[in-house]
Motif scaffolding. Structure first.
Motif, PDB file in Angstrom:
ATOM      1  N   GLU A 111       0.833  -1.215   0.000  1.00  0.00           N
ATOM      2  CA  GLU A 111       0.000   0.000   0.000  1.00  0.00           C
ATOM      3  C   GLU A 111       0.867   1.264   0.000  1.00  0.00           C
ATOM      4  O   GLU A 111       0.582   2.238  -0.708  1.00  0.00           O
ATOM      5  CB  GLU A 111      -0.914  -0.012   1.226  1.00  0.00           C
ATOM      6  CG  GLU A 111      -1.761   1.241   1.368  1.00  0.00           C
ATOM      7  CD  GLU A 111      -2.584   1.242   2.646  1.00  0.00           C
ATOM      8  OE1 GLU A 111      -3.180   2.290   2.966  1.00  0.00           O
ATOM      9  OE2 GLU A 111      -2.616   0.184   3.333  1.00  0.00           O
TER      10      GLU A 111
ATOM     11  N   GLU B  23      -3.580   3.601  -7.789  1.00  0.00           N
ATOM     12  CA  GLU B  23      -4.843   3.328  -8.465  1.00  0.00           C
ATOM     13  C   GLU B  23      -4.713   2.275  -9.562  1.00  0.00           C
ATOM     14  O   GLU B  23      -5.672   2.015 -10.276  1.00  0.00           O
ATOM     15  CB  GLU B  23      -5.379   4.631  -9.089  1.00  0.00           C
ATOM     16  CG  GLU B  23      -5.531   5.780  -8.117  1.00  0.00           C
ATOM     17  CD  GLU B  23      -6.491   5.457  -6.994  1.00  0.00           C
ATOM     18  OE1 GLU B  23      -7.485   4.736  -7.275  1.00  0.00           O
ATOM     19  OE2 GLU B  23      -6.257   5.897  -5.852  1.00  0.00           O
ATOM     20  N   ASN B  24      -3.542   1.693  -9.685  1.00  0.00           N
ATOM     21  CA  ASN B  24      -3.302   0.726 -10.764  1.00  0.00           C
ATOM     22  C   ASN B  24      -3.101  -0.676 -10.165  1.00  0.00           C
ATOM     23  O   ASN B  24      -2.006  -1.071  -9.771  1.00  0.00           O
ATOM     24  CB  ASN B  24      -2.066   1.135 -11.568  1.00  0.00           C
ATOM     25  CG  ASN B  24      -1.946   0.377 -12.891  1.00  0.00           C
ATOM     26  OD1 ASN B  24      -2.339  -0.783 -12.985  1.00  0.00           O
ATOM     27  ND2 ASN B  24      -1.415   1.035 -13.900  1.00  0.00           N
ATOM     28  N   ALA B  25      -4.205  -1.426 -10.085  1.00  0.00           N
ATOM     29  CA  ALA B  25      -4.156  -2.758  -9.481  1.00  0.00           C
ATOM     30  C   ALA B  25      -3.303  -3.722 -10.303  1.00  0.00           C
ATOM     31  O   ALA B  25      -2.696  -4.644  -9.755  1.00  0.00           O
ATOM     32  CB  ALA B  25      -5.573  -3.310  -9.330  1.00  0.00           C
TER      33      ALA B  25
ATOM     34  N   GLN C 167       0.342  -3.182  -9.402  1.00  0.00           N
ATOM     35  CA  GLN C 167       0.545  -3.706  -8.053  1.00  0.00           C
ATOM     36  C   GLN C 167       0.629  -5.228  -8.084  1.00  0.00           C
ATOM     37  O   GLN C 167       1.437  -5.835  -7.375  1.00  0.00           O
ATOM     38  CB  GLN C 167      -0.595  -3.260  -7.144  1.00  0.00           C
ATOM     39  CG  GLN C 167      -0.590  -1.790  -6.816  1.00  0.00           C
ATOM     40  CD  GLN C 167      -1.699  -1.416  -5.842  1.00  0.00           C
ATOM     41  OE1 GLN C 167      -1.936  -2.114  -4.864  1.00  0.00           O
ATOM     42  NE2 GLN C 167      -2.386  -0.306  -6.110  1.00  0.00           N
TER      43      GLN C 167
END
Length: 542
Positions: free
Chosen positions: A127, A137-139, A142
């Motif tokens: 996080e 905001e970019n899963a 991640q």
């Protein structure tokens, strides 16, 4: 596997066994100062690999403590073909044994700590690093940060065996320290997601190599009578590494940039691993296979003491007797000669992952929240503590209960725990207790896993694989581990969303039951036997 594959060529007589265990037993008998007691008792209990009626030849009696086994004389039980047992307590000729193995096992386990640490460090840090690197905001990106480690580990696990065969075990550890240290440094100093992903890839390659190398090295340097206990230390230190990563994340709430320190800390054990291996003895078995006889004897003297040099060298010669074959190639693993035993290794790791351990860990926070435990740290710590506790128990039982029985007990317990978890979500009669049962089921599942399914496969594989295929076969099996781990991590949430967590857990329970049946019919017991004895039993034609 067929019983005939592992059957001995005949019963081994007491006199032959005595010659194998102590080539000069006759000389010991002439010296009363060297023999405390010689007695024959009527005991018809069979001993062997756990399949058929394979006689064990000789087994070392357990010392009072495991550490004493490294330094103190041992009692030997030689079994006659008629079933009688002759106990021979032999003292060391003079003074204390000079053999020391524990420090070198500890050095190797730095690789296991890094294994666990790199797996766990991203959980708390993701996080914060996502915000710092601009991917909050970019899963997808991640996900790449998380899964790139597993992709690198898959690659590393396949290359680790070839490196270990070519350069030796200790030199490969030193080479492995390079991607481990560089990967950790890049992650800690990354200013872009691309650098972070490269760092995670390198760290993954490093832990993939160490995942194959640590159990291989420990099994080859450990005395037979405590090989199970020392081998299970590998899994214990992996669990400790995961816990260390969880603890390292505690300051994150007050210091959002702490995630860089969390990654950077991993550079230190990487350097210590390289330095420690510079002073660690090479595997005697690898040296012997390379024709470096004098170096092998020197290594045995360091690890086991000069009193056991002749005994261990005799085992090594018998293990390679009549075989001048070179190290096996990758395609040899799939030949009729080796495929059955190689498939056991691959199947154990496949069952380990398909039984749902990573899925349970992924979902444990949500399960605990349903029981009113809101703290992510508390949930993770409880699961991690259960893992460490169970692995510590397994370490004490490994040479007492045996590998096979622990595997069966472990998967049976996991099946029951998964069934409990599934019912806690769906059975209306249990609705008032669903939260408590979910927590209980999760903890029991992790505890059951750590008793056998976690530590045993990495220990058992180097024991059952023939010396000429050992490194590559271990690497192949661990490759199966990382591939299945990657696939489960990628698709688990999608499957849960489609079928529901209760159905998924019920499927995991069924996999655990299948594992019990497979292990009962195909896995052999290896406790109390040298690697050379196991190899001759499993490959009588070699």
């Amino acid at each position: 596997m067929q019983t005939s594959t592992y059957a001995a060529k005949g019963s081994i007589g007491l006199e032959l066994q005595n010659r194998r265990v102590f080539p000069r037993l006759g000389e010991f008998r002439k010296q009363s100062s060297c023999i405390k007691n010689l007695r024959v008792t009527n005991n018809t209990t069979s001993s062997g690999l756990g399949i058929g009626s394979v006689a064990m030849g000789a087994e070392f009696a357990r010392p009072r403590t495991r550490i004493e086994a490294v330094f103190r004389p041992r009692s030997v039980k030689a079994r006659a073909s008629g079933g009688d047992i002759e106990d021979v307590d032999v003292t060391a000729p003079r003074g204390k044994s000079s053999g020391i193995v524990l420090p070198f096992v500890g050095v190797a386990c730095l690789g296991a700590i890094l294994f666990g640490y790199h797996l766990g460090v991203v959980n708390g840090a993701l996080e914060y690093l996502a915000k710092d690197l601009g991917i909050a905001e970019n899963a997808v990106l991640q996900g790449w940060v998380v899964s790139t480690l597993l992709a690198g580990a898959t690659l590393g696990s396949f290359t680790g065996g070839a490196l270990a065969d070519k350069f030796g075990r200790t030199r490969t550890f030193q080479l492995d320290a390079i991607p481990l240290a560089v990967g950790a440094f890049l992650c800690a100093t990354a200013q872009s997601v691309q650098t972070m992903i490269i760092g995670r890839l390198l760290a993954g390659i490093g832990i993939g190599i160490s995942s194959a190398l640590v159990p291989l090295y420990i099994s080859e340097i450990s005395p037979t009578e405590i090989r199970g206990a020392l081998g299970s230390v590998n899994q214990l230190f992996i669990c400790i590494g995961i816990l260390a990563a969880l603890v390292a994340g505690l300051p994150l709430a007050g210091n959002p940039l702490w995630w860089r320190t969390m990654f950077g800390v991993a550079v230190v054990p990487s350097i210590l691993l390289a330095l420690g291996m510079a002073f660690s003895p090479e595997s005697p078995r690898w040296l012997f296979q390379q024709g470096k006889i004098s170096e092998a004897e020197k290594s045995i003297k360091t690890l086991n003491g000069k009193e056991r040099v002749a005994e261990v060298m005799n085992d090594l010669r018998e293990g390679l007797q009549g075989s001048s074959e070179q190290e096996a190639g990758w395609f040899d693993l799939f030949s009729g000669r080796y495929w059955k035993v190689v498939s056991v290794g691959a199947a154990l790791f496949l069952f380990q992952q398909l039984a749902g351990i990573n899925a349970v860990v992924y979902y444990s926070t949500s399960v605990f929240r349903s029981a009113g435990i809101a703290s992510d740290v508390a949930a993770s710590a409880l699961v991690g503590a259960s893992n460490v506790f169970g692995t510590a128990i397994a370490s004490s039982l490994m040479d007492r209960q045996g590998r096979k029985s622990l595997l069966i007990t472990s998967f049976a317990g996991m099946a029951a725990s998964m069934l409990l978890l599934s019912l806690s979500f769906t059975w209306s009669a249990l609705a008032p207790y669903s939260g408590t049962l979910a927590v209980l089921g999760t903890v029991l599942y992790v505890l059951s896993f750590s008793l056998g399914a976690g530590p045993v496969p990495a220990l058992l594989l180097p024991e059952i694989f023939a010396s000429r295929i050992r490194a590559k076969a271990v690497a192949l099996s661990l490759g199966m581990h990382w591939i299945s781990n990657f696939v489960i991590g990628l698709y688990f949430l999608s499957v849960v969303n489609k079928f529901g967590i209760s159905t998924v857990y019920l499927g995991f329970s069924a996999v655990c039951l299948l594992a019990v049946l497979y292990i009962a019919g195909n896995v052999v017991e290896t406790k109390g036997r040298s690697l050379e004895e196991i190899e001759r039993a499993l490959n009588p034609a070699t």
